[in-house]
Design a protein around this motif. Sequence first.
Motif, short mmCIF file in Angstrom:
data_model
loop_
_atom_site.label_atom_id
_atom_site.label_comp_id
_atom_site.label_asym_id
_atom_site.label_seq_id
_atom_site.Cartn_x
_atom_site.Cartn_y
_atom_site.Cartn_z
N UNK A 80 0.81 -1.23 -0.01
CA UNK A 80 0.03 0.14 -0.02
C UNK A 80 0.81 1.20 -0.29
N UNK A 81 1.58 1.31 -1.00
CA UNK A 81 2.59 2.41 -1.09
C UNK A 81 1.96 3.87 -0.83
N UNK A 82 2.69 4.84 -0.15
CA UNK A 82 2.32 5.97 0.08
C UNK A 82 3.21 6.81 -0.77
N UNK A 83 3.00 8.12 -1.00
CA UNK A 83 3.97 9.15 -1.84
C UNK A 83 5.31 9.17 -0.76
N UNK A 84 4.92 9.23 0.58
CA UNK A 84 6.13 9.43 1.57
C UNK A 84 7.10 8.37 1.66
N UNK A 85 6.74 7.20 0.98
CA UNK A 85 7.39 6.11 0.71
C UNK A 85 8.72 6.33 -0.23
N UNK A 86 8.60 7.28 -0.83
CA UNK A 86 9.74 7.78 -1.82
C UNK A 86 11.00 8.00 -1.22
N UNK A 87 11.97 7.39 -1.46
CA UNK A 87 13.34 7.42 -0.76
C UNK A 87 14.40 6.42 -1.54
N UNK A 88 15.60 6.51 -0.98
CA UNK A 88 16.51 5.51 -1.22
C UNK A 88 16.69 4.38 -0.17
N UNK A 89 16.49 3.03 -0.34
CA UNK A 89 16.28 1.98 0.56
C UNK A 89 17.73 1.44 0.60
N UNK A 90 18.30 1.32 1.57
CA UNK A 90 19.63 0.91 1.53
C UNK A 90 19.59 -0.38 2.56
N UNK A 91 20.54 -1.26 2.06
CA UNK A 91 20.94 -2.55 2.61
C UNK A 91 22.26 -2.57 3.08
#
Lengths: 113, 113
Positions: A80-91
């Motif tokens: 249920x993606x939200x606009x605020x989930x826009x980001x760089x996801x680091x592992x």
Amino acid sequence: DAGVTQSPTHLIKTRGQHVTLRCSPISGHKSVSWYQQVLGQGPQFIFQYYEKEERGRGNFPDRFSARQFPNYSSELNVNALLLGDSALYLCASSLIRGTYEQYFGPGTRLTVT
Amino acid sequence: AQSVAQPEDQVNVAEGNPLTVKCTYSVSGNPYLFWYVQYPNRGLQFLLKYITGDNLVKGSYGFEAEFNKSQTSFHLKKPSALVSDSALYFCAVKGNRDDKIIFGKGTRLHILP
């Protein structure tokens, strides 16, 4: 040796969709952590997995989940993606949970429209 | 709750001068402290860590950091700055009661030629 690898590099999704991000740790590393980095901020801790078990969880909603596989690779799922989930996801992977330096992958840039 | 403060958004230093990037922390129990660097279009790289022992920790690229328990600080230092040190620096902390690693918001270091 190869470093931490992440796929995909970039991803564009629409609000409400689901996304799966993948991470392969450095060979021999058993701990994987996930972070979210919004532009202009430091990485925010999401999860840590060690030996396929969740060992730490940050302040993220239940829409975020992860798992670690027998080969120590890991997936991060966001529903249920939200606009605020826009980001760089680091592992990041580390040899031993928590106490040692982490080695970061290049990240997956997620854009939610 | 764990927290990290990097009070300076940006630090400007002339090449050849000593540099200091400040970090203070709050954590339950004994802290594990880390510094990471992020160069443009590159992933986060580990610089150094403090777990226990000598309060002065030496790391990569000539950087060092001093752990001060009474001031709850872990400032990053280098005796003579290089233009190539220009990057974004993050301080991070982990307590000894769980596996959450908390990053500061970062300090942008500009080394002026």
